[in-house]
Design an enzyme around this catalytic site. Structure first.
Site, PDB file in Angstrom:
ATOM      1  N   ARG A 147       9.111  -1.458  -4.878  1.00  7.59           N
ATOM      2  CA  ARG A 147       8.962  -2.735  -4.199  1.00  7.59           C
ATOM      3  C   ARG A 147       8.371  -3.737  -5.174  1.00  7.59           C
ATOM      4  O   ARG A 147       7.362  -3.444  -5.823  1.00  7.59           O
ATOM      5  CB  ARG A 147       8.050  -2.602  -2.971  1.00  7.59           C
ATOM      6  CG  ARG A 147       8.082  -3.812  -2.057  1.00  7.59           C
ATOM      7  CD  ARG A 147       7.002  -3.759  -0.988  1.00  7.59           C
ATOM      8  NE  ARG A 147       5.731  -4.265  -1.498  1.00  7.59           N
ATOM      9  CZ  ARG A 147       4.679  -4.565  -0.731  1.00  7.59           C
ATOM     10  NH1 ARG A 147       4.743  -4.374   0.576  1.00  7.59           N
ATOM     11  NH2 ARG A 147       3.561  -5.035  -1.257  1.00  7.59           N
ATOM     12  N   TYR A 159      -0.238 -12.797  -0.434  1.00  9.68           N
ATOM     13  CA  TYR A 159      -0.430 -11.490   0.183  1.00  9.68           C
ATOM     14  C   TYR A 159       0.652 -10.533  -0.315  1.00  9.68           C
ATOM     15  O   TYR A 159       1.817 -10.893  -0.412  1.00  9.68           O
ATOM     16  CB  TYR A 159      -0.358 -11.614   1.701  1.00  9.68           C
ATOM     17  CG  TYR A 159      -0.609 -10.309   2.427  1.00  9.68           C
ATOM     18  CD1 TYR A 159      -1.911  -9.871   2.648  1.00  9.68           C
ATOM     19  CD2 TYR A 159       0.437  -9.525   2.888  1.00  9.68           C
ATOM     20  CE1 TYR A 159      -2.155  -8.680   3.315  1.00  9.68           C
ATOM     21  CE2 TYR A 159       0.203  -8.330   3.548  1.00  9.68           C
ATOM     22  CZ  TYR A 159      -1.096  -7.915   3.766  1.00  9.68           C
ATOM     23  OH  TYR A 159      -1.324  -6.730   4.414  1.00  9.68           O
ATOM     24  N   ASP A 210       9.182  -7.329   0.338  1.00 10.50           N
ATOM     25  CA  ASP A 210       8.534  -7.521   1.633  1.00 10.50           C
ATOM     26  C   ASP A 210       8.225  -8.995   1.825  1.00 10.50           C
ATOM     27  O   ASP A 210       7.530  -9.612   1.008  1.00 10.50           O
ATOM     28  CB  ASP A 210       7.241  -6.695   1.681  1.00 10.50           C
ATOM     29  CG  ASP A 210       6.642  -6.609   3.074  1.00 10.50           C
ATOM     30  OD1 ASP A 210       7.091  -7.359   3.963  1.00 10.50           O
ATOM     31  OD2 ASP A 210       5.720  -5.798   3.267  1.00 10.50           O
ATOM     32  N   HIS A 212       6.725 -10.060   4.639  1.00  8.77           N
ATOM     33  CA  HIS A 212       5.490 -10.082   5.430  1.00  8.77           C
ATOM     34  C   HIS A 212       5.573 -11.039   6.621  1.00  8.77           C
ATOM     35  O   HIS A 212       4.622 -11.757   6.916  1.00  8.77           O
ATOM     36  CB  HIS A 212       4.279 -10.421   4.552  1.00  8.77           C
ATOM     37  CG  HIS A 212       3.968  -9.357   3.536  1.00  8.77           C
ATOM     38  ND1 HIS A 212       4.122  -9.554   2.184  1.00  8.77           N
ATOM     39  CD2 HIS A 212       3.537  -8.085   3.687  1.00  8.77           C
ATOM     40  CE1 HIS A 212       3.791  -8.443   1.528  1.00  8.77           C
ATOM     41  NE2 HIS A 212       3.432  -7.542   2.427  1.00  8.77           N
ATOM     42  N   GLU A 236      12.268  -6.498   3.734  1.00  9.97           N
ATOM     43  CA  GLU A 236      11.361  -6.010   4.780  1.00  9.97           C
ATOM     44  C   GLU A 236      10.683  -7.149   5.534  1.00  9.97           C
ATOM     45  O   GLU A 236      10.266  -8.142   4.927  1.00  9.97           O
ATOM     46  CB  GLU A 236      10.300  -5.118   4.137  1.00  9.97           C
ATOM     47  CG  GLU A 236       9.283  -4.541   5.101  1.00  9.97           C
ATOM     48  CD  GLU A 236       8.206  -3.742   4.386  1.00  9.97           C
ATOM     49  OE1 GLU A 236       7.159  -3.491   5.016  1.00  9.97           O
ATOM     50  OE2 GLU A 236       8.395  -3.379   3.215  1.00  9.97           O
ATOM     51  N   GLU A 262       6.574  -1.678  10.830  1.00 10.65           N
ATOM     52  CA  GLU A 262       5.272  -1.090  10.545  1.00 10.65           C
ATOM     53  C   GLU A 262       4.216  -1.500  11.567  1.00 10.65           C
ATOM     54  O   GLU A 262       3.200  -0.820  11.697  1.00 10.65           O
ATOM     55  CB  GLU A 262       4.813  -1.445   9.137  1.00 10.65           C
ATOM     56  CG  GLU A 262       4.411  -2.886   8.922  1.00 10.65           C
ATOM     57  CD  GLU A 262       3.958  -3.138   7.489  1.00 10.65           C
ATOM     58  OE1 GLU A 262       2.787  -3.526   7.307  1.00 10.65           O
ATOM     59  OE2 GLU A 262       4.769  -2.962   6.566  1.00 10.65           O
ATOM     60  N   ARG A 283      10.655   1.166  10.271  1.00 15.45           N
ATOM     61  CA  ARG A 283       9.496   1.460   9.445  1.00 15.45           C
ATOM     62  C   ARG A 283       8.262   1.871  10.249  1.00 15.45           C
ATOM     63  O   ARG A 283       7.135   1.764   9.775  1.00 15.45           O
ATOM     64  CB  ARG A 283       9.144   0.230   8.588  1.00 15.45           C
ATOM     65  CG  ARG A 283      10.235  -0.139   7.607  1.00 15.45           C
ATOM     66  CD  ARG A 283       9.663  -0.846   6.403  1.00 15.45           C
ATOM     67  NE  ARG A 283       8.745   0.011   5.697  1.00 15.45           N
ATOM     68  CZ  ARG A 283       7.446  -0.205   5.579  1.00 15.45           C
ATOM     69  NH1 ARG A 283       6.875  -1.253   6.148  1.00 15.45           N
ATOM     70  NH2 ARG A 283       6.691   0.637   4.907  1.00 15.45           N
ATOM     71  N   GLU A 339       7.448   4.909   2.050  1.00 16.46           N
ATOM     72  CA  GLU A 339       6.496   4.102   1.288  1.00 16.46           C
ATOM     73  C   GLU A 339       5.374   4.992   0.775  1.00 16.46           C
ATOM     74  O   GLU A 339       4.874   5.872   1.484  1.00 16.46           O
ATOM     75  CB  GLU A 339       5.913   2.999   2.166  1.00 16.46           C
ATOM     76  CG  GLU A 339       4.922   2.085   1.448  1.00 16.46           C
ATOM     77  CD  GLU A 339       4.403   0.976   2.347  1.00 16.46           C
ATOM     78  OE1 GLU A 339       3.900  -0.019   1.808  1.00 16.46           O
ATOM     79  OE2 GLU A 339       4.509   1.106   3.579  1.00 16.46           O
ATOM     80  N   TRP A 402       2.650 -15.318  10.687  1.00 11.33           N
ATOM     81  CA  TRP A 402       1.977 -14.010  10.682  1.00 11.33           C
ATOM     82  C   TRP A 402       0.553 -14.149  10.188  1.00 11.33           C
ATOM     83  O   TRP A 402       0.289 -14.953   9.339  1.00 11.33           O
ATOM     84  CB  TRP A 402       2.724 -13.041   9.779  1.00 11.33           C
ATOM     85  CG  TRP A 402       2.055 -11.722   9.715  1.00 11.33           C
ATOM     86  CD1 TRP A 402       2.044 -10.760  10.677  1.00 11.33           C
ATOM     87  CD2 TRP A 402       1.290 -11.204   8.638  1.00 11.33           C
ATOM     88  NE1 TRP A 402       1.318  -9.670  10.272  1.00 11.33           N
ATOM     89  CE2 TRP A 402       0.842  -9.923   9.013  1.00 11.33           C
ATOM     90  CE3 TRP A 402       0.897 -11.683   7.390  1.00 11.33           C
ATOM     91  CZ2 TRP A 402       0.052  -9.124   8.190  1.00 11.33           C
ATOM     92  CZ3 TRP A 402       0.132 -10.893   6.577  1.00 11.33           C
ATOM     93  CH2 TRP A 402      -0.277  -9.624   6.990  1.00 11.33           C
TER      94      TRP A 402
END
Length: 402
Positions: A147, A159, A210, A212, A236, A262, A283, A339, A402
């Site tokens: 990743r 992040y 990702d 996020h 992701e 996740e 995930r 992961e 988020w």
């Protein structure tokens, strides 16, 4: 094989973990991970005050019945605290059953579908060239999938960009950090990162990224389309997944594979995404989705719709959870990838384990149960310290998606 004791251990060897230890009248004990990053004590209290008292005297072999009892017996179902607690109980019971039968858990789940589990590591840097070097370091270690995240010009912090070479802990002590974010800057930057990575490493290395949860659906569609020439293994969490219909719009604009889950707690969180084939990888984590038993049901649903698994495995999940994920991964036919973020040396000493890494793959080992233990004496040297995940705001101060 009645349960006679349940103990909740909270410790912080590098970061906070919540571990459930269930012991039977035969003296066999099992471990379950109950960590909920930034809300650890809520789960610890739920387990200690509400769940453990219900387990005393129950037959530890009746794993499915106990799962149903804890899920359906609570009027207020689902949610991260409840499902992390149920996940810890379920995982501990599988650990007990494996030890009682002198077999690794994956053998109880139908045996191995593969010889080992392909994992991906986290490579990141302050800028593109630093990220390229980080990816190169992972490739030298034998990782087949990596990743890649990078700092974004014009943003002070991003992040997902780690503070260490092989692992990072996003949660920070005391009040949560507030980071500034700009989707515009990010969307203009991300394709350049992967253009550079493909130029450096060619097409054979699996590359993941990702988002996020930070984009709108149409922004995510644009990003996925612009990344198509670089053949990502997956993109992701492109959007916040509460509105599952968002993925329909993304699908209309890109063929880049999508991964999400996740933060999911149950099969109902991903039912539409799977049945409408709006994602390619689910995930969900062992701990947050109610344990091995429930994650197997999610995988069975996903198998029908050509969706593969890609279980969450960051360092906010303890080695107990990682081991449980590996047993699950080894046993399901529609496994995709796992992961893998290395834990700190302190964490590994508190949680000695039998799983091992080599050539980009992990194997849970052949020890009975999960193959992970807990050194309670050593754990006591690492007391809990309050920590939170960072918060995002847009450049104008508005709370981000988020």
């Amino acid at each position: 094989m009645r349960i006679v004791d349940g103990k909740v251990i909270v410790c912080s060897p590098g970061r906070n973990f919540v571990t459930l230890k269930l012991t039977t009248e035969d003296g066999i004990y099992g471990l379950g991970d109950a960590t909920l990053n930034g809300r650890e004590l809520a789960v610890a209290s739920y387990l200690s005050e509400h769940v453990v008292p219900l387990l005393i005297g129950r037959d530890a072999r009746r794993i499915e019945d106990i799962w149903q009892y804890l899920y359906k017996g609570a009027y207020w179902r689902r949610g991260p605290v409840t499902m992390a607690s149920i996940g810890a109980v379920d995982t501990a019971l599988w650990d007990i059953k494996g030890k009682a039968m002198n077999a690794p858990v994956y053998q109880l789940l139908g045996g191995a579908c593969r010889d080992a589990v392909m994992v991906y590591g986290h490579a990141s840097g302050a800028d593109i060239e630093e990220t390229v070097r980080a990816v190169g370091e992972y490739a030298k270690l034998g990782y087949k999938a990596i990743r890649a995240q990078s700092g974004i010009p014009g943003l002070e912090s991003t992040y997902g960009v780690g503070r260490g070479k092989m692992y990072y802990e996003p949660a920070e002590q005391d009040a949560p950090t507030e980071n500034l974010w700009s989707s515009e800057l990010y969307l203009n930057f991300a394709p350049r990162l992967f253009e550079r990575l493909r130029k450096e490493f060619g097409s054979d290395l699996h590359l993941l990224h990702d988002v996020h949860h930070r984009l709108t659906p149409i922004e995510a569609g644009r990003l996925g389309k612009e990344l198509e020439p670089y053949h990502l293994f997956w993109l992701e969490d492109p959007v916040a997944a509460e509105l599952q219909e968002s993925f329909r719009l993304i699908r209309q604009h890109t063929t880049t594979p999508l991964a999400v889950g996740e933060v999911f707690n149950s099969i109902y969180d991903c039912q539409r995404l799977i049945q409408e084939q709006l994602i390619d990888y689910i995930r969900a984590a062992v701990v947050h989705s109610g344990g091995i038993s429930h994650l197997r049901k999610i995988a069975s649903l996903a198998e029908m719709y050509h969706v593969r698994t890609g279980a969450h495995g960051a360092t906010d999940l303890s080695p107990v959870c990682l081991a449980a994920a590996l047993h699950f991964d080894l046993s399901v036919s529609n496994f995709g990838i796992q992961e893998y973020m290395m834990h700190t040396n302190e964490t590994d000493r508190v949680f000695p384990h039998t799983y091992s890494f080599g050539e980009g793959m992990l194997h849970p080992g052949e020890a009975p149960g999960l193959g992970v233990d807990l050194d309670e004496t050593l754990a006591a040297n690492y007391p809990y310290r309050r920590a939170y995940l960072p918060i995002n705001r847009k450049l104008d101060g508005t709370m981000d998606n988020w």
